[in-house]
Enzyme design. Structure first.
Site, short mmCIF file in Angstrom:
data_model
loop_
_atom_site.label_atom_id
_atom_site.label_comp_id
_atom_site.label_asym_id
_atom_site.label_seq_id
_atom_site.Cartn_x
_atom_site.Cartn_y
_atom_site.Cartn_z
N GLU A 1 46.09 -10.50 18.38
CA GLU A 1 45.50 -9.83 19.54
C GLU A 1 45.62 -8.30 19.39
OE1 GLU A 1 47.74 -11.33 22.81
OE2 GLU A 1 47.06 -13.40 22.56
N PRO A 2 45.05 -7.71 18.35
CA PRO A 2 45.19 -6.26 18.15
C PRO A 2 44.33 -5.47 19.13
CG PRO A 2 43.70 -7.16 16.52
CD PRO A 2 44.23 -8.34 17.29
N ARG B 1 45.29 -1.39 20.03
CA ARG B 1 45.48 0.00 19.60
C ARG B 1 45.14 0.19 18.12
NH1 ARG B 1 49.29 3.27 22.13
NH2 ARG B 1 50.34 1.36 22.81
N ARG C 1 48.39 8.81 28.97
CA ARG C 1 49.52 8.49 28.09
C ARG C 1 50.61 9.56 28.06
NH1 ARG C 1 49.33 8.09 23.17
NH2 ARG C 1 50.87 6.44 22.96
N CYS D 1 46.47 18.62 40.40
CA CYS D 1 47.54 19.24 41.17
C CYS D 1 48.84 18.44 41.07
CB CYS D 1 47.10 19.38 42.63
SG CYS D 1 48.17 20.45 43.60
N GLU D 2 49.40 18.39 39.88
CA GLU D 2 50.67 17.73 39.60
C GLU D 2 51.35 18.47 38.45
OE1 GLU D 2 52.06 15.12 41.07
OE2 GLU D 2 50.39 14.30 42.23
N TYR E 1 43.82 3.18 25.20
CA TYR E 1 44.55 3.50 26.43
C TYR E 1 44.28 4.93 26.89
CZ TYR E 1 46.72 -0.80 25.03
OH TYR E 1 46.91 -2.10 24.64
#
Length: 418
Positions: free
Chosen positions: A277-278, A280, A316, A346-347, A374
């Site tokens: 189940e690849p 990435r 990420r 704004c973080e 991702y």
């Protein structure tokens, strides 16, 4: 393969200069290489060509229809974790009979949807889920093919947020409880046992944790066969890492697959269909996030390059403190300095890279490398920011595989109070 190369001081995606993509489609934009995705998939296919096997791409890594349609044409199956991902696979031309359905919280509606679609297998993760699948299948008069996702309690030596094979993780069935669950499944109505599944985590860069997990899974297969429960397939999961920075040294895909096949053969289970189940490792290095510098902001302790991409576009770094390479798209004679690459959200957690030595001016383009996995699949609309466009490069051709979201798109389903 490396699809992103520098020519005469300009970064290219295959045979298209990234500044040309920015000119046509704006920024921020995800740019994918068709050739890189195809090459990564071929690495698994070559290693498995002499074995009954199925490569089920993990849709959660990048669920764009352009990506999924390419993989479907290459013969991929798909690993899904929601009914929405199943709809995406079907819309992209994927074959439901090559779909495995993972995840700990499958709803009755999703189970019914998957049964009617004719998926290959449910990877079940609890007794309660087994009971639900049995009840739904009985109600609609279909048999449900199942495997049990076993938690082998193996440390994958990766970030704790993406570790899935330890006792403390929410995923899978405890190794000690697996035999009892299979025996229960054998007695449930409308249940057909077809395999066993294991997934220990993501961004794993060593083979040894996989071998430890496979040994435990194969011991379980022996125990099941001794009880008269024979399996059709062994699903060894995904999670193979990629090189985000020079210290990351994942194994070659072929070496990785062959090592696991040798261990399976040594246990006497070469008759089983082998599944992976690849995610990435298929799409990660095939994509970049193209962004433009809005402002250079010198500070007393830090210099900031404020770009038009943000944590909502690429989660990420903020979520995992992930290191991702950053490259100037066009080389210049501007003096290089150390910068934190930050976005306009704004973080204080809105950062894409820290302490990078780059030659930058306002208006320059940057490429956040290895962003194919991702990236867009975890993007959000925080601060009412439309998600980026997505472009697939095929040699010299450009395919818009997702249009940029506009502000009005973001509240189209909302309504003010009367």
């Amino acid at each position: 393969m490396n699809a992103f190369t520098c020519r005469d001081g300009v970064l290219y995606a295959e045979n298209v200069a990234l500044p040309e993509i920015a000119r046509q489609f704006g920024t921020p934009t995800y740019v994918y290489s068709k050739a890189a995705i195809s090459s990564a998939f071929a690495g698994y296919a070559r290693a498995l060509e002499q074995r009954p096997s199925l490569i089920c791409y993990a849709v959660k890594a990048n669920s764009n229809l352009g990506v999924l349609s390419l993989l479907a044409r290459l013969g991929a199956g798909f690993d899904i974790v929601s009914g929405g991902e199943l709809l995406r696979v079907i819309a992209a031309g994927g074959n439901p009979a090559k779909v495995v359905f993972s995840g700990v919280g499958k709803t009755e509606a999703e189970i019914e949807q998957a049964l009617y679609a004719g998926i290959l297998c449910f990877n079940i993760e609890s007794v309660a889920e087994l009971d639900r699948i049995s009840a739904v299948a009985t109600r609609i008069g279909l048999n449900a093919p199942v495997s049990v996702r076993v938690n082998p309690n193996v440390d994958p030596k990766t970030h704790p947020y993406i570790s899935t094979g330890l006792k403390k993780n929410k995923f899978g069935v405890a190794y000690e409880e697996t035999l009892a669950l299979y025996e229960a499944a054998a007695q449930r109505p409308s249940i057909r046992i077809v395999g066993i599944d294991c997934h220990i985590g993501s961004q794993i860069t060593e083979i040894s944790p996989y071998l430890d997990a496979v040994d435990r899974i194969l011991d379980m297969v022996d125990a099941l066969q001794a009880r008269g429960i024979r399996l059709h397939h062994l699903d060894l999961g995904g999670g193979l890492g990629i090189e985000y920075q020079p210290g990351d040294q994942p194994p070659d895909t072929g070496d990785f697959v062959r090592a696991l096949l040798q261990r399976i053969d040594a246990h006497g289970h070469s008759d089983k269909v082998v599944m992976f189940e690849p995610g990435r490792s298929i799409v990660g290095k095939a994509g970049v996030l193209l962004t433009r510098v809005e402002f250079i902001k010198p500070g007393s302790e830090k210099n900031f390059a404020i770009v038009d991409a943000a944590m909502n576009d690429l989660m990420r770094p903020a979520m995992y403190e992930a290191w991702m390479a950053v490259r100037e798209v066009v080389q210049s004679d501007t003096p290089a300095r150390d910068y934190d690459i930050v976005g306009p959200v704004c973080e204080s957690g809105d950062w894409l890279a820290r302490d990078r030595h780059l030659a930058l001016q306002a208006g320059d383009l940057l490429a956040i490398m290895d962003a194919g996995a991702y990236g867009m699949s975890m993007a959000s609309n925080y601060n009412t920011r439309g998600r980026a466009a997505e472009i697939m490069v095929d040699d010299t051709r450009l395919h818009v595989v997702r249009e940029r979201e506009q502000p009005a798109d973001l509240f189209a389903l909302e309504a003010p109070l009367p």
